[in-house]
Design a protein around this motif. Structure first.
Motif, PDB file in Angstrom:
ATOM      1  N   LYS A 227       0.720  -1.059  -0.658  1.00  0.00           N
ATOM      2  CA  LYS A 227       0.323   0.047   0.157  1.00  0.00           C
ATOM      3  C   LYS A 227       0.680   1.203  -0.031  1.00  0.00           C
ATOM      4  O   LYS A 227       2.033   1.339   0.709  1.00  0.00           O
ATOM      5  CB  LYS A 227      -1.278   0.106   1.228  1.00  0.00           C
ATOM      6  N   GLU A 228       0.170   2.004  -0.694  1.00  0.00           N
ATOM      7  CA  GLU A 228       1.240   3.428  -1.233  1.00  0.00           C
ATOM      8  C   GLU A 228       0.653   4.022  -0.238  1.00  0.00           C
ATOM      9  O   GLU A 228      -0.295   4.465  -0.254  1.00  0.00           O
ATOM     10  CB  GLU A 228       1.293   4.311  -1.869  1.00  0.00           C
ATOM     11  N   HIS A 229       1.359   4.894   1.020  1.00  0.00           N
ATOM     12  CA  HIS A 229       1.032   6.255   1.615  1.00  0.00           C
ATOM     13  C   HIS A 229       1.351   7.471   1.063  1.00  0.00           C
ATOM     14  O   HIS A 229       2.665   7.858   1.737  1.00  0.00           O
ATOM     15  CB  HIS A 229       1.256   5.915   3.108  1.00  0.00           C
ATOM     16  N   LYS A 230       0.877   8.113   0.373  1.00  0.00           N
ATOM     17  CA  LYS A 230       1.737   8.932  -0.221  1.00  0.00           C
ATOM     18  C   LYS A 230       2.069  10.225   0.399  1.00  0.00           C
ATOM     19  O   LYS A 230       2.482  10.935   0.844  1.00  0.00           O
ATOM     20  CB  LYS A 230       0.116   9.766  -1.184  1.00  0.00           C
ATOM     21  N   ASP A 231       0.733  10.265   1.951  1.00  0.00           N
ATOM     22  CA  ASP A 231       1.422  11.361   2.555  1.00  0.00           C
ATOM     23  C   ASP A 231       2.898  10.998   3.708  1.00  0.00           C
ATOM     24  O   ASP A 231       3.133  11.874   4.402  1.00  0.00           O
ATOM     25  CB  ASP A 231       0.530  11.953   3.691  1.00  0.00           C
ATOM     26  N   ALA A 232       3.474  10.053   2.809  1.00  0.00           N
ATOM     27  CA  ALA A 232       4.131   9.967   4.525  1.00  0.00           C
ATOM     28  C   ALA A 232       5.241  10.664   4.198  1.00  0.00           C
ATOM     29  O   ALA A 232       5.814  10.862   3.032  1.00  0.00           O
ATOM     30  CB  ALA A 232       4.485   8.482   4.159  1.00  0.00           C
ATOM     31  N   LYS A 233       5.829  11.329   5.006  1.00  0.00           N
ATOM     32  CA  LYS A 233       7.413  11.723   5.601  1.00  0.00           C
ATOM     33  C   LYS A 233       8.177  11.390   5.580  1.00  0.00           C
ATOM     34  O   LYS A 233       9.333  11.555   4.459  1.00  0.00           O
ATOM     35  CB  LYS A 233       6.853  13.064   6.821  1.00  0.00           C
ATOM     36  N   ASP A 234       8.688  10.031   5.305  1.00  0.00           N
ATOM     37  CA  ASP A 234       9.738   9.053   5.536  1.00  0.00           C
ATOM     38  C   ASP A 234       9.212   8.572   4.437  1.00  0.00           C
ATOM     39  O   ASP A 234       8.455   7.565   4.254  1.00  0.00           O
ATOM     40  CB  ASP A 234       9.692   8.336   7.046  1.00  0.00           C
ATOM     41  N   VAL A 235      10.376   8.493   3.844  1.00  0.00           N
ATOM     42  CA  VAL A 235      10.103   7.660   2.462  1.00  0.00           C
ATOM     43  C   VAL A 235      10.357   6.014   2.376  1.00  0.00           C
ATOM     44  O   VAL A 235       9.720   5.720   1.708  1.00  0.00           O
ATOM     45  CB  VAL A 235      11.927   7.934   1.212  1.00  0.00           C
ATOM     46  N   THR A 236      11.080   6.058   3.676  1.00  0.00           N
ATOM     47  CA  THR A 236      10.040   4.964   3.925  1.00  0.00           C
ATOM     48  C   THR A 236       9.592   3.833   4.312  1.00  0.00           C
ATOM     49  O   THR A 236       9.630   2.532   4.158  1.00  0.00           O
ATOM     50  CB  THR A 236      11.702   3.550   5.153  1.00  0.00           C
ATOM     51  N   GLU A 237       8.583   4.623   4.759  1.00  0.00           N
ATOM     52  CA  GLU A 237       7.391   4.401   4.990  1.00  0.00           C
ATOM     53  C   GLU A 237       6.017   4.560   4.310  1.00  0.00           C
ATOM     54  O   GLU A 237       5.246   3.876   4.454  1.00  0.00           O
ATOM     55  CB  GLU A 237       7.150   5.477   6.616  1.00  0.00           C
ATOM     56  N   ARG A 238       6.198   5.154   2.794  1.00  0.00           N
ATOM     57  CA  ARG A 238       5.293   5.367   1.735  1.00  0.00           C
ATOM     58  C   ARG A 238       4.970   4.407   1.034  1.00  0.00           C
ATOM     59  O   ARG A 238       3.738   3.650   0.676  1.00  0.00           O
ATOM     60  CB  ARG A 238       6.543   5.954   0.655  1.00  0.00           C
ATOM     61  N   MET A 239       5.837   3.317   0.649  1.00  0.00           N
ATOM     62  CA  MET A 239       5.128   2.088   0.954  1.00  0.00           C
ATOM     63  C   MET A 239       5.264   0.478   1.598  1.00  0.00           C
ATOM     64  O   MET A 239       6.177   0.051   2.301  1.00  0.00           O
ATOM     65  CB  MET A 239       5.867   1.811  -1.103  1.00  0.00           C
ATOM     66  N   LYS A 240       4.431   0.071   2.386  1.00  0.00           N
ATOM     67  CA  LYS A 240       3.938  -0.868   3.179  1.00  0.00           C
ATOM     68  C   LYS A 240       3.245  -1.534   3.118  1.00  0.00           C
ATOM     69  O   LYS A 240       2.786  -1.780   2.114  1.00  0.00           O
ATOM     70  CB  LYS A 240       3.491  -0.627   4.231  1.00  0.00           C
ATOM     71  N   PHE A 241       3.984  -3.256   2.953  1.00  0.00           N
ATOM     72  CA  PHE A 241       3.846  -5.108   2.836  1.00  0.00           C
ATOM     73  C   PHE A 241       1.957  -4.563   3.315  1.00  0.00           C
ATOM     74  O   PHE A 241       2.028  -4.230   4.475  1.00  0.00           O
ATOM     75  CB  PHE A 241       4.302  -5.786   3.359  1.00  0.00           C
ATOM     76  N   THR A 242       1.181  -4.771   3.017  1.00  0.00           N
ATOM     77  CA  THR A 242       0.288  -5.049   3.988  1.00  0.00           C
ATOM     78  C   THR A 242      -1.085  -6.677   3.777  1.00  0.00           C
ATOM     79  O   THR A 242       0.021  -7.433   2.166  1.00  0.00           O
ATOM     80  CB  THR A 242      -0.964  -3.833   3.667  1.00  0.00           C
ATOM     81  N   VAL A 243      -2.114  -7.001   3.759  1.00  0.00           N
ATOM     82  CA  VAL A 243      -2.328  -8.446   3.677  1.00  0.00           C
ATOM     83  C   VAL A 243      -2.742  -8.028   2.239  1.00  0.00           C
ATOM     84  O   VAL A 243      -3.411  -6.957   1.973  1.00  0.00           O
ATOM     85  CB  VAL A 243      -3.911  -8.585   4.927  1.00  0.00           C
ATOM     86  N   LEU A 244      -2.701  -9.005   1.490  1.00  0.00           N
ATOM     87  CA  LEU A 244      -3.272  -9.059  -0.110  1.00  0.00           C
ATOM     88  C   LEU A 244      -5.169  -8.675   0.876  1.00  0.00           C
ATOM     89  O   LEU A 244      -5.468  -8.787   0.757  1.00  0.00           O
ATOM     90  CB  LEU A 244      -3.386 -10.448   0.008  1.00  0.00           C
ATOM     91  N   GLY A 245      -5.175  -7.580  -0.953  1.00  0.00           N
ATOM     92  CA  GLY A 245      -6.421  -7.044  -0.807  1.00  0.00           C
ATOM     93  C   GLY A 245      -7.016  -5.504  -0.252  1.00  0.00           C
ATOM     94  O   GLY A 245      -7.659  -4.953  -0.635  1.00  0.00           O
ATOM     95  N   HIS A 246      -5.205  -5.458   0.508  1.00  0.00           N
ATOM     96  CA  HIS A 246      -5.657  -3.673   1.482  1.00  0.00           C
ATOM     97  C   HIS A 246      -4.868  -3.412   0.511  1.00  0.00           C
ATOM     98  O   HIS A 246      -4.829  -1.907   1.163  1.00  0.00           O
ATOM     99  CB  HIS A 246      -5.628  -4.337   2.776  1.00  0.00           C
ATOM    100  N   GLY A 247      -3.818  -3.503  -0.545  1.00  0.00           N
ATOM    101  CA  GLY A 247      -2.555  -2.977  -1.472  1.00  0.00           C
ATOM    102  C   GLY A 247      -3.512  -2.327  -2.524  1.00  0.00           C
ATOM    103  O   GLY A 247      -5.240  -2.158  -2.937  1.00  0.00           O
ATOM    104  N   ASP A 248      -2.524  -1.724  -3.404  1.00  0.00           N
ATOM    105  CA  ASP A 248      -2.596  -1.834  -4.866  1.00  0.00           C
ATOM    106  C   ASP A 248      -2.401  -2.921  -5.516  1.00  0.00           C
ATOM    107  O   ASP A 248      -2.200  -2.479  -6.564  1.00  0.00           O
ATOM    108  CB  ASP A 248      -1.372  -0.212  -5.232  1.00  0.00           C
ATOM    109  N   LEU A 249      -2.236  -4.166  -5.838  1.00  0.00           N
ATOM    110  CA  LEU A 249      -1.781  -4.633  -6.362  1.00  0.00           C
ATOM    111  C   LEU A 249      -3.480  -5.765  -6.443  1.00  0.00           C
ATOM    112  O   LEU A 249      -4.954  -5.885  -6.394  1.00  0.00           O
ATOM    113  CB  LEU A 249      -1.730  -6.305  -5.788  1.00  0.00           C
ATOM    114  N   ARG A 250      -3.745  -5.485  -8.195  1.00  0.00           N
ATOM    115  CA  ARG A 250      -4.353  -5.888  -9.194  1.00  0.00           C
ATOM    116  C   ARG A 250      -4.629  -7.008  -9.173  1.00  0.00           C
ATOM    117  O   ARG A 250      -4.630  -7.857 -10.136  1.00  0.00           O
ATOM    118  CB  ARG A 250      -4.816  -4.937 -10.694  1.00  0.00           C
TER     119      ARG A 250
END
Length: 299
Positions: A227-250
């Motif tokens: 899941k991309e968190h575009k408002d994250a200030k820390d670049v390492t926090e911007r793209m976070k692994f998450t449960v399948l279906g809760h992120g950006d994967l189609r």
């Protein structure tokens, strides 16, 4: 995911290992058979785990393969791409037979293995293929050095075992789809890509496009979401692994492409979070896969 493999192998020892385990091959072949769309909730796919997902279960200071296999069975899955810490590469016929017996007792076929760090050392590379052949792996996921491909061309032809380049994410030399496509273009068709959907997302790449680009040269899929968190200030926090279906994967779009390709290798759920107790998250991920497979049956 990382690999830590150091044991030596010889052709003679591995041939002996294959003979010692011959009695187990029949069951392995039945488990490994490709399902049809009507056979279960995962349709045409060999749904399984990259066993790295279960690395947090330990015994005697090492990842516990027995526990990992029992959890896999409880999840209703029958295929693995094995993490080398669960099944260390070995020349011992007794060890190979033991690992086959362990996996088959839980109804799990190990059909892939990795991630393997191939180099230009042809004889060192050969040992991985000898092991793969003895264990009946269909492919090896890999992080090959750029000077290893002449060796790999010969070995995939000799052994019939595929090699899928694993994309490791931002900053890695195999982070991008077009980079991998360019590298493999003039090499043996048994050399392709192991698509890690999460790492492609982290690299701002579309995993669905990756499946379209690599087509029949897909050797392994590590199915995970980011899941991309575009408002994250820390670049390492911007793209976070998450449960399948809760992120950006189609997910459904990806499975549609894979089904159209008649993809026959492991569709390996790989979950990197909640290391010590990932089971309920894995169940949620698998529910997302079943829902996506359901859309294939309707189309």
């Amino acid at each position: 995911m990382r690999s830590d493999i150091s044991r030596d192998l010889t052709r003679r020892e591995l041939l002996a290992a294959g003979l010692a385990a011959a009695g187990a091959f029949a069951l392995h072949s039945r488990v490994n058979a490709a399902p049809s769309a009507a056979e279960g909730p995962y349709g045409p796919f060999k749904m399984g785990l990259q066993s790295y997902s279960l690395r947090g279960y330990m015994a005697n200071g090492k990842p516990d393969v027995k526990k990992a296999l029992a959890i896999t069975k409880d999840l209703g899955l029958h295929h693995w791409e094995a993490y080398p810490a669960h099944i260390p590469m070995t020349a011992s016929s007794d060890e190979i037979a033991r690992y086959k017996k362990l996996t088959e007792a839980e109804g799990v076929a190990v059909i892939g293995y990795g991630v393997i760090p191939f180099t230009k050392d042809h004889e060192a590379n050969r040992k991985f293929f000898e092991f793969a052949k003895a264990m009946d792996f269909g492919y090896l996921s890999a992080d090959p050095s750029l000077d290893s491909f002449d060796s790999l061309d010969k070995l995939v032809e000799e052994y019939g075992v595929g090699v899928g380049i694993h994309n490791h994410g931002p900053g890695h030399h195999y982070a991008l789809i077009d980079t991998i496509a360019k590298v493999i273009k003039d090499h043996h068709p048994k050399i392709g890509c192991c698509i890690d959907t999460g790492h492609f997302l982290r690299s701002n790449e579309d995993p669905v496009r990756a499946a379209e680009v690599f087509g029949k040269r897909i050797y392994g899929v590590h199915l995970k979401d980011v899941k991309e968190h575009k408002d994250a200030k820390d670049v390492t926090e911007r793209m976070k692994f998450t449960v399948l279906g809760h992120g950006d994967l189609r997910t459904a779009d990806l499975l549609k492409v894979l089904a159209g390709l008649d993809y026959q290798y492991c569709l390996a759920l790989e979950y990197e979070e909640n290391v010590l107790n990932p089971v309920e998250d894995l169940r949620a991920c698998l529910e997302t896969v079943r829902e996506a497979v359901g859309t294939l049956k309707k189309s």
